[in-house]
Design a protein around this motif. Structure first.
Motif, PDB file in Angstrom:
ATOM      1  N   MET A   1       8.121  71.229  87.009  1.00 38.36           N
ATOM      2  CA  MET A   1       8.771  70.175  86.249  1.00 38.36           C
ATOM      3  C   MET A   1       9.939  70.788  85.485  1.00 38.36           C
ATOM      4  O   MET A   1       9.794  71.824  84.852  1.00 38.36           O
ATOM      5  N   ASP A   2      11.094  70.137  85.563  1.00 38.67           N
ATOM      6  CA  ASP A   2      12.275  70.553  84.800  1.00 38.67           C
ATOM      7  C   ASP A   2      12.507  69.545  83.685  1.00 38.67           C
ATOM      8  O   ASP A   2      12.463  68.331  83.919  1.00 38.67           O
ATOM      9  N   GLU A  14      12.067  65.993  85.209  1.00 42.42           N
ATOM     10  CA  GLU A  14      12.255  65.858  86.651  1.00 42.42           C
ATOM     11  C   GLU A  14      11.025  66.420  87.352  1.00 42.42           C
ATOM     12  O   GLU A  14      10.604  67.535  87.063  1.00 42.42           O
ATOM     13  N   VAL A  15      10.484  65.627  88.289  1.00 45.74           N
ATOM     14  CA  VAL A  15       9.299  66.037  89.038  1.00 45.74           C
ATOM     15  C   VAL A  15       9.578  65.871  90.532  1.00 45.74           C
ATOM     16  O   VAL A  15      10.680  65.515  90.922  1.00 45.74           O
ATOM     17  N   GLY A  16       8.554  66.089  91.365  1.00 49.34           N
ATOM     18  CA  GLY A  16       8.757  66.113  92.808  1.00 49.34           C
ATOM     19  C   GLY A  16       9.030  64.785  93.468  1.00 49.34           C
ATOM     20  O   GLY A  16       9.843  64.693  94.381  1.00 49.34           O
ATOM     21  N   ASP A  17       8.347  63.720  93.027  1.00 51.28           N
ATOM     22  CA  ASP A  17       8.497  62.423  93.687  1.00 51.28           C
ATOM     23  C   ASP A  17       7.981  61.308  92.774  1.00 51.28           C
ATOM     24  O   ASP A  17       7.584  61.560  91.631  1.00 51.28           O
ATOM     25  N   GLU A  20       4.313  61.686  91.475  1.00 53.26           N
ATOM     26  CA  GLU A  20       4.211  62.604  90.333  1.00 53.26           C
ATOM     27  C   GLU A  20       4.792  61.986  89.072  1.00 53.26           C
ATOM     28  O   GLU A  20       4.257  62.186  87.976  1.00 53.26           O
ATOM     29  N   ARG A  43      11.962  59.969  90.595  1.00 49.16           N
ATOM     30  CA  ARG A  43      11.638  61.398  90.502  1.00 49.16           C
ATOM     31  C   ARG A  43      11.741  61.912  89.076  1.00 49.16           C
ATOM     32  O   ARG A  43      11.797  63.115  88.851  1.00 49.16           O
ATOM     33  N   THR A  44      11.804  61.005  88.120  1.00 46.27           N
ATOM     34  CA  THR A  44      11.967  61.396  86.721  1.00 46.27           C
ATOM     35  C   THR A  44      11.087  60.544  85.816  1.00 46.27           C
ATOM     36  O   THR A  44      10.626  59.470  86.208  1.00 46.27           O
ATOM     37  N   SER A  64      -0.586  68.718  84.640  1.00 47.98           N
ATOM     38  CA  SER A  64      -0.492  69.174  86.026  1.00 47.98           C
ATOM     39  C   SER A  64      -0.749  67.965  86.918  1.00 47.98           C
ATOM     40  O   SER A  64      -1.580  67.100  86.576  1.00 47.98           O
ATOM     41  N   PRO A  65      -0.042  67.852  88.045  1.00 41.74           N
ATOM     42  CA  PRO A  65      -0.182  66.681  88.911  1.00 41.74           C
ATOM     43  C   PRO A  65      -1.622  66.500  89.390  1.00 41.74           C
ATOM     44  O   PRO A  65      -2.297  67.469  89.735  1.00 41.74           O
TER      45      PRO A  65
END
Length: 197
Positions: A1-2, A14-17, A20, A43-44, A64-65
Motif C-alpha cells: 500500500m502506498d 493506493e492498493v492493488g485493485d 483491496e 484502486r484507492t 493486511s488484505p
C-alpha cells in the motif's frame, strides 16, 4: 500500500485493485480510524477529515488484505433482459441471448465503490474473459434502471444520463433515494444478484 498526503487533512491510500480498496475501507470503518470520510474507489481509498495524518499512517500499517470482498447485505435486482446490446454481448461471449442472461444472472456481484452519479455503484465480479468494451461513442441518453457492462464492471444507471456501457436490460428498482436511511441501495460492500423477469 502506498500512502500520499492530500492537502492538510486527507490521505490517499493506493492498493492493488477494487477488492483491496473495498477491504481496506471496510476494515478502516470497522476499526474506527480517525477520518470523517472513508471513500473507496477502483484502486484507492481516500481518508478525508483526518485529525492526525501521521497517526492514521501508523494505524493503516496494521491492515493486511483479507483476500476477498467483505460479507455485506445481499440485494436482488429484478431485470427484464431486453437491452439493445444483448446481441453484441452474446457474440462477444460466444453464446446466444439466453446464454448472456444465464451467465449474467448466475454471478454474485459486489458493489466496490460509488461514482459517476448518486446511487451508481461499480459492481465487481464479472470474470476477465467476459469483459466487453464500452461503446465507441456514448448514447446521448440512457434510461434510469438500465443495466450495463463496461470492461469487467457491471452497473445500473440510477437516473437518465448519457452513457457508453453495453446495455443488457432494465430494472424498476430505485437505486438512489435520499429519504432512506441509506440513500444508495447498492452501497459499497453490498452483494448484488440480478434476477431475470
Amino acid at each position: 500500500m502506498d500512502l500520499h498526503a492530500v492537502g492538510r487533512s486527507a490521505v490517499l491510500a493506493e492498493v492493488g485493485d477494487a477488492v483491496e480498496a473495498l477491504d481496506l475501507a471496510t476494515w478502516a470503518r470497522a476499526t474506527g480510524v480517525d477520518a470523517v470520510e472513508v471513500v473507496p474507489a477502483a484502486r484507492t481509498v481516500l481518508f478525508d477529515g483526518v485529525g492526525d495524518p501521521s497517526a492514521l499512517r501508523d494505524r493503516l500499517a496494521g491492515w493486511s488484505p483479507s483476500g476477498g470482498p467483505p460479507e455485506g447485505e445481499r440485494v436482488e435486482v429484478p431485470v427484464v433482459y431486453n437491452g439493445p446490446d444483448l446481441a453484441f454481448v452474446a457474440e462477444a461471449w460466444g453464446t446466444d441471448e439466453a446464454g448472456v442472461v444465464a451467465r449474467h444472472s448466475e454471478i454474485e456481484y459486489v458493489a466496490a465503490f460509488c461514482g459517476f452519479a448518486p446511487g451508481f455503484s461499480y459492481l465487481s465480479g464479472l470474470p476477465a474473459e467476459l469483459a466487453v468494451p464500452r461503446l465507441e461513442s456514448p448514447r446521448p441518453r440512457v434510461e434510469p434502471g438500465s443495466v450495463g457492462l463496461a470492461g469487467t464492471w457491471c452497473g445500473v444507471y440510477p437516473t437518465a444520463s448519457p452513457g457508453g456501457w453495453r446495455l443488457l436490460g432494465r430494472t424498476d428498482v430505485r437505486l438512489w433515494d435520499p429519504t432512506r436511511d441509506r440513500p444508495a441501495l447498492l452501497a459499497p460492500g453490498t452483494a448484488v444478484v440480478f434476477v431475470p423477469r
